[in-house]
Design a protein around this motif. Structure first.
Motif: not given
Length: 944
Positions: A787-792, A825-827
């Motif tokens: 959680d939060g890696f995409s925000d990073f 979702v991440f991609i």
């Protein structure tokens, strides 16, 4: 008489006195005024010189901190620069306020204080600037000051620009070097201005001092002329007074000479009282002739006045002794004490006609008595209030005094103890042997030297109880150095010793379970290994970890977990032998040391512990839990292993027991590959964490060529390496498995992204020709699910201003398939920003073709295990052809990995694969800078 002589001086003629005094007063007043003005000018100049020193220091510090800020961009350097530049800016604002027709004194004071000027110097500086700034040296100093402030304005402007560029992220090296040079030029121009300012003020001070010398000289000459005229007249008056004084001086000369007492003589018939000059000085009563007695009585303290009158009347009427002490107000609000004595001459009827006597000042004696009494009271109060027991004796060793603490400590009453021998009430024994010690007082009196306790002593009280004490005995000496007695100080240290024992217990035991802690266990283990190695006795260590302990903490709070740990500790203590040591290392991890215990017996004890844990029915707030434990066992017979090796092997065996299904005992044997692998991975954890802390990772870049034709852009993949402390590069296959197993991959991925983006930003600004069109960065499956890696990643794109279209994230096929929904979702989130994606190691998974069409990736990297052998292996060749065809059908570009020779490159190109990567194209080259002061060769003989 001296008193009558004074009365002959013609001081009553006020006109004559005025004629003598006024000229001198006028001259002195003029001198005082000139001195005051001159001193004010010099004081102001001195304050300005001091202010210039602080101004210069502030300017130098501002230049220093601004230069540091240009190099480090540290917030502390910028704050130090603002604090330093505030000094010259405050002085400039104060000067601007003083230039106004009606300056505000509060603003001037505030700004000068901000410039570091002392509060007492500010008024003089303000007067000097406002009233004497037209003087040539001071005017020149002001002009220099204004010129200096213009240079300060340049420095302030540079500071604002530097700060603005930092906030924009603009770190242009050429601009920085030019700015540093500009700052140094400003500093070089300010230095002569500061020296010229001090020289101008010094010149003003010297001119003022010279003027003051001339004025003082002229005034002195004038006073000499006036004094010469007056002296002749005074000499004539003095001769007349001397003749009158001689007659009165002879009367009491013999009686008064050599006496420090004052003499008084009271003629009661004409009610006149004579006071000798000494007495007049003592009583501060100056009269030119005999005075009325009321004048003296009026000088007495009101409380003493009534007593003195009563004593005098009793002496006159009844012949009582005339002996009285009284007070007179002093010049500083205090009192002076006197002792008066006298006697009377009486006529035939017994009436007192004349009284005479002396007065002695006893102020010092009274003060000494008061100090002695106060000191005695202070000593009494101190001894009454201190917590230590104090006993004093006389020279014979008999008790003279006990303070209340000594009474409480010994259980004896002070009145009963006085006069008795010290040994009767103070029985001291040695704590180790419980043998009574000799009387310390006798030793002090015998050897005439202090004595203090050595070792731990106990005091036996009246009721027979023993109390831990420290004892000090010191001799008391008289003025001649002889022994006048001794003092014994006894301090109750029982609570201190209990506290020390408690601290010792807490230092070696776990506060929750009462078991020994890690430090104590390691100490016992080190001792046991030495004994076992010397005696060849077997030694077994059990490493226990509760299974699913986190579930209990998460579902029933930590209170439930703490209660379970206490029950487990009691269970382990009950199940092992009394000679065995059970310790809690932390969390739910326990360890047991079995001395003189072989592997078979250790396995039985371990199985008993495992089954006991399983039989324990733990319930908390109507919720019941089934328990189990995984146990690692290490048994040694004569093996010389360190305690770290033993605990590491037992921990690794315990981890292997958990991986094999939990609730089991896993024994460690030398040469056990499974345990050795786990132990090796656990050893990598600390090395990886140290490398992250010390920034000992680097990125290499390997080129990926486009086989579709020239001019298709520059494409690279970033490869991670760890740098050992000796500078050697470690390939990822050595440490990545341990990082994945122990959850360190998200931290490594974040480091890779931050380092890659920072390098790309630097190259975009300074080396745009070396910026690749596409930069591929590998991401682990853990990061995809974090959680939060995409925000990073979004914050990194914003912070480094890297175009998302230039970034391609590579994820392995197995990572994508294991969490397909999260990966999708991440991609999609990152593709929405413009990023691209590559599916790495394609073909190694079991369901590649099934999931390929569901993953929105741009590139498919064919696993190198198929590519490197496809010339000699028809099966590998068919797999590569199939993956390439399916990739193209699904609209994705294909990349062949591990193309290590020209023949493979030609074959890949013939098959229509879009991109190729490997040593046949290029070796990995350094992308990010190596850690500072680390010089080593890059290992390019291994595939990335």
């Amino acid at each position: 008489m001296r008193g009558q002589g004074r009365g002959a001086v013609p001081l009553g003629k006020s006109g004559r006195a005025t004629e003598i005094v006024v000229p001198f007063v006028v001259v002195v007043l003029v001198m005082i005024g000139m001195c005051a003005v001159s001193m004010d000018i010099m004081s102001g100049a001195r304050a300005f010189v001091g202010g210039e020193s602080r101004w210069s220091k502030g300017q130098k510090l501002a230049v220093l901190h601004l230069e540091r800020y240009l190099s480090s961009y540290a917030e502390s350097d910028y704050r130090d620069y603002l604090d330093a530049i505030a000094i010259p800016l405050g002085d400039r604002r104060a000067r601007d306020e003083l230039d106004k027709p009606k300056p505000d004194d509060d603003i001037v004071r505030t700004e000068f204080e901000r410039g570091g000027i002392a509060d007492d110097d500010i008024p003089g500086m303000s007067r000097l600037y406002r009233h004497f700034s037209d003087m040539a040296p001071i005017h020149r100093a002001v002009l220099i000051w204004r010129e200096g402030d213009r240079r300060i304005d340049e420095l302030v402007a540079i500071g604002h620009e530097v700060r603005a560029r930092y906030l924009r992220g603009d770190h242009d090296r050429e601009w920085t070097e030019n700015t540093l040079e500009h700052i140094r030029r400003i500093d070089a121009r300010l230095t002569p201005l500061e020296e010229a300012f001090s020289e101008a003020l010094g010149k003003a001070s010297r001119q003022t001092a010279n003027l003051l010398r001339w004025l003082i000289g002229l005034t002195g000459c004038l006073m000499v002329l006036v004094a010469a005229g007056r002296t002749r007249r005074l000499l004539a008056d003095r001769a007349k007074v001397a003749r009158a004084l001689q007659a009165s001086e002879d009367r009491f000369q013999l009686a008064v000479d050599g006496s420090s007492d004052g003499i008084w003589d009271w003629d009661r018939r004409n009610r006149r009282l004579y006071l000798s000059p000494r007495l007049q000085d003592m009583l501060d009563v100056h009269t030119p002739e005999p005075c009325a007695p009321e004048l003296v009585f009026g000088r007495l303290h009101p409380q003493d006045r009534i007593v003195a009158r009563r004593i005098v009347l009793a002496h006159v009427r009844h012949g009582s002794p005339l002996d009285v002490q009284f007070r007179i107000d002093g010049t500083h609000g205090d009192f002076r004490w006197f002792h008066a004595r006298g006697t009377s001459l009486r006529d035939g009827r017994g009436t007192s006609t004349r009284m005479a006597g002396s007065v002695t000042e006893i102020t010092e004696k009274r003060l000494a008595d008061a100090l002695l009494y106060a000191e005695k009271e202070r000593a009494e109060v101190t001894l009454q209030s201190i917590g230590d027991a104090v006993i004093t004796t006389n020279a014979a060793g008999l008790i003279a005094y006990l303070n209340p603490s000594a009474e409480r400590l010994t259980g004896r009453n002070g009145a009963d103890a006085v006069g008795r021998d010290v040994s009767d009430i103070c029985r001291v024994v040695d704590e180790a042997t419980l043998e009574r010690l000799p009387d310390p007082f006798a030793q002090v009196l015998r050897e005439c030297a202090p004595w203090s306790s050595v070792g731990k002593l106990l005091l036996e009280r009246v009721d027979g109880t023993l109390m831990g004490v420290d004892i000090t005995a010191t001799p008391i000496r008289d003025r001649n150095g002889g022994i006048d007695g001794a003092v014994l100080i006894i301090r109750d240290v029982s609570s201190d010793r209990e506290h020390a024992a408690m601290l010792s217990y807490q230092a070696s035991h776990d506060g929750l379970t009462g078991l020994i802690n890690r430090r104590e266990f390691e100490r016992r283990l080190a001792l046991a290994t030495r004994v076992a190695a010397e005696s060849t006795q077997p030694l077994t260590v059990l490493y226990l970890d509760l299974d699913q302990f986190k579930v209990i903490n998460d579902t029933c709070s930590h209170a439930a977990g703490d209660e379970l740990l206490r029950q487990i500790a009691a269970l382990f203590t009950k199940e092992v032998r009394q000679t065995d040591a059970v310790a809690r290392l932390g969390g739910d991890e326990f360890v047991v040391l079995l001395e003189n215990c072989g592997a078979d017996d250790g396995m039985k004890i371990a199985e008993n512990l495992r089954m006991s844990v399983g039989d324990l029915h733990f319930a908390f707030r109507d919720r019941a839990f089934s328990l189990s434990a995984s146990i690692g066992l290490v048994s040694l017979v004569g093996d010389r292993l360190t305690r770290e090796d033993i605990l590491g092997a037992a921990d690794a065996a315990c981890h292997l027991a958990k991986e094999k299904g939990r609730n089991r005992v896993q024994a460690y044997h030398l040469g056990d590959d499974e345990v050795a692998t786990r132990q090796s991975e656990m050893g990598w954890v600390s090395r990886i964490q140290a490398a992250l802390t010390d920034d000992r990772f680097v990125l290499l870049a390997q080129e990926i060529i486009d086989l579709r034709g020239p001019g298709q852009g520059h494409h690279v993949e970033l490869l991670l390496r760890m740098v050992e402390e000796d500078g050697a590069l470690i390939p990822p296959r050595a440490f990545i498995p341990a990082a994945e197993r122990y959850g360190l991959m998200p931290s490594i991925d974040r480091w890779v992204v931050d380092a890659a983006f920072g390098t790309l930003r630097h190259r975009l600004e300074h080396q745009p020709a070396q910026v690749p069109d596409i930069c591929a960065i590998n991401l682990s499956g853990m990061s995809l699910c974090e959680d939060g890696f995409s925000d990073f990643l979004r914050r990194q794109f914003i912070a480094h201003r890297v175009p998302p279209s230039s970034i391609c994230f590579e994820i392995t096929e197995t990572a994508a398939i294991s969490s397909l929904s999260r990966a999708t979702v991440f991609i999609n989130e990152m593709r929405a920003l413009g990023c691209r994606f590559s599916l790495d190691d394609f073909g190694a998974g079991m369901s590649s073709f099934t999931y390929l069409k569901h993953l929105p990736v741009d590139f498919v990297k064919i696993d190198g295990s198929f590519v490197k052998d496809m010339i000699d292996d028809p099966t590998d060749l068919a797999m590569v052809q199939a993956i390439n065809n399916i990739g193209h059908v699904t609209g994705k570009l294909t990349i062949a990995e591990c193309v290590s020779c020209p023949e493979l490159l030609l074959q890949v190109e013939r098959m229509g694969i879009d991109f190729a990567q490997g040593f046949a194209i290029s070796a990995p080259l350094m992308f990010t800078p190596r850690p500072s002061r680390r010089q080593c060769a890059i290992a390019l003989d291994e595939p990335a």
